[in-house]
Design an enzyme around this catalytic site. Structure first.
Site, PDB file in Angstrom:
ATOM      1  N   SER A 180       0.826  -1.200   0.000  1.00 57.31           N
ATOM      2  CA  SER A 180       0.000   0.000   0.000  1.00 57.31           C
ATOM      3  C   SER A 180       0.868   1.261   0.000  1.00 57.31           C
ATOM      4  O   SER A 180       1.666   1.455  -0.906  1.00 57.31           O
ATOM      5  CB  SER A 180      -0.948  -0.027   1.208  1.00 57.31           C
ATOM      6  OG  SER A 180      -1.897   1.002   1.143  1.00 57.31           O
ATOM      7  N   ASP A 276      -8.286  -3.090  -6.924  1.00 58.66           N
ATOM      8  CA  ASP A 276      -7.755  -2.801  -5.594  1.00 58.66           C
ATOM      9  C   ASP A 276      -8.848  -2.155  -4.735  1.00 58.66           C
ATOM     10  O   ASP A 276      -9.417  -1.120  -5.101  1.00 58.66           O
ATOM     11  CB  ASP A 276      -6.557  -1.861  -5.709  1.00 58.66           C
ATOM     12  CG  ASP A 276      -5.911  -1.599  -4.373  1.00 58.66           C
ATOM     13  OD1 ASP A 276      -4.928  -2.273  -4.045  1.00 58.66           O
ATOM     14  OD2 ASP A 276      -6.407  -0.713  -3.640  1.00 58.66           O
ATOM     15  N   HIS A 348      -6.691  -5.786  -1.034  1.00 56.67           N
ATOM     16  CA  HIS A 348      -5.647  -4.761  -0.953  1.00 56.67           C
ATOM     17  C   HIS A 348      -4.465  -5.352  -0.190  1.00 56.67           C
ATOM     18  O   HIS A 348      -4.596  -5.689   0.982  1.00 56.67           O
ATOM     19  CB  HIS A 348      -6.182  -3.516  -0.243  1.00 56.67           C
ATOM     20  CG  HIS A 348      -5.223  -2.365  -0.209  1.00 56.67           C
ATOM     21  ND1 HIS A 348      -4.775  -1.731  -1.348  1.00 56.67           N
ATOM     22  CD2 HIS A 348      -4.635  -1.725   0.827  1.00 56.67           C
ATOM     23  CE1 HIS A 348      -3.960  -0.747  -1.020  1.00 56.67           C
ATOM     24  NE2 HIS A 348      -3.847  -0.731   0.301  1.00 56.67           N
TER      25      HIS A 348
END
Length: 397
Positions: A180, A276, A348
């Protein structure tokens, strides 16, 4: 069988399944202690609240004793004094090392060959995240009213300096990864990481869920761009972003990988999903663009999406892939330099998740798990660029 008996049986089955899942996670994870760099305080390399930076380090063994995997933790960003103060008090430690809890080493961090065949015996490090700007900030002045420190770039440097002293300087191979906001950092710092190591070291980067795209949201605007712009301004991140980008466009845009990836010289492998979850929720359909709150149910569970929303999600997927390929520039034709694993999971971050990393059928491409494809690419056994064109709708993985 009575209804009551059947209900109790279901309850017991649920408890058994939960216990089995917990046992499985325990068996495939490693308990790795935290290391706090107290000496970093004197250098001003501190978390948002002024506490020392930290990392977790599991030593390599056997043939992996001189190989290193450095992972940059993710955890969002803070774009204002208010949001940064909130991070300081969050229980997950993304603003203060005093609140950090140990991460279990699973997936790409696991020391067990059956769970992490490519990197299990490497030196594995998780660089803990507590600055709120993907390790890019560097503001000298500290406001005494808030005591907030924007020093992420210094944290990145001091952790790597300590690891260099612990053997990273003699590495034969090194892989910089991140999840991330940490995945974004592994892109931003990929060439710098390469420059910090000997020229004889084989160095590559593999960001996970770090390829945030600059595309229009459901209102036809770029609301998320304003968020990135505020982060860069608050943390003075411009000075640590690639000059090849900041010399040509606004600094906030240089947080988007599509504008910096073409200039990155170090081999890089993008692990991402075209759906995502964070980007769907914050770039495609942020609250400011969804004034009637018509996307909340869809974003929380894709089975709730209407046919119109599913079509918009497919359009986002197309935009994502188009942006990714154009952002790779000429390197997209060289899979030794640029690798890809783009599945259709509505998730994610996948590399630290044991199920996604090695085994889940829904997350595989060409019947290959992420672990297999990434290690084959790193060791140059197979130069791969995989994109899921079979399932163009989001999948639960």
């Amino acid at each position: 069988m009575t209804i009551i008996t059947f209900t109790r049986l279901c309850q017991w089955l649920c408890i058994i399944i939960l216990l089995l899942i917990m046992l499985s996670e325990t068996e495939c994870s490693d308990n790795v202690e935290m290391t706090f760099i107290q000496s970093a305080i004197a250098k001003g390399a501190v978390c948002l609240d002024g506490s020392p930076p930290a990392y977790q380090f599991d030593k390599g063994f056997g043939e992996g004793v001189d190989k290193w995997l450095i992972h940059i933790q993710g955890g969002g960003w803070c774009e204002s004094t208010k949001s940064c103060l909130l991070r300081v008090n969050m229980s997950n430690g993304v603003g203060s090392s005093t609140r950090m809890q140990k991460f279990n080493f699973t997936g790409v961090f696991s020391s067990k060959p059956e769970f992490n065949p490519g990197f299990y015996n490497w030196n594995r490090v998780i660089m803990r995240y507590c600055d709120g700007a993907s390790f890019t900030g560097d503001v000298e002045k500290v406001d005494p009213a808030t005591n907030l420190h924007y020093r992420g770039a210094r944290i990145f440097n001091v952790i790597l300096e300590e690891l260099l002293q612990k053997g990273l300087s003699k590495a034969s191979s090194a892989l910089l990864t991140g999840c991330s906001s940490g995945g974004l950092a592994s892109i931003l710092y990929c060439d710098k990481f390469r420059a910090m190591l000997p020229p004889t070291t084989q160095v590559k980067c593999a960001p996970d869920a770090g390829y945030f795209v600059h595309v229009k949201d459901i209102s036809g605007k770029y609301h998320f761009q304003k968020f990135f712009t505020k982060i860069v301004k608050l943390h003075n991140s411009k000075i640590n972003l690639p000059s090849s980008c900041t010399s040509k466009m606004k600094p906030g845009l240089c947080f988007y990988p599509q504008f910096i990836l073409p200039e990155i010289k170090t081999p890089l492998f993008v692990i991402n999903t075209a759906y995502d979850a964070y980007q769907v929720q914050n770039i495609l359909a942020p609250k400011k663009a969804d004034r009637h709150d018509s996307w909340s149910a869809c974003k929380s569970n894709i089975s709730n999406c209407s046919s119109t929303q599913l079509q918009r999600l497919q359009d986002f997927r197309s935009d994502f892939i188009k942006t990714l390929m154009s952002g790779m520039g000429k390197s997209r034709f060289n899979s030794t330099s640029r690798g890809l694993f783009i599945n259709s999971c509505y998730s994610h971050c996948q590399s630290g998740n044991q199920i996604n990393w090695l085994g889940d059928a829904a997350s595989k491409l060409d019947n290959k798990a992420i672990a297999e494809v990434v290690s084959d690419w790193f060791y140059e056994r197979n130069t791969t660029q995989l994109i899921n064109h079979q399932h163009t709708l989001p999948q639960q993985c």
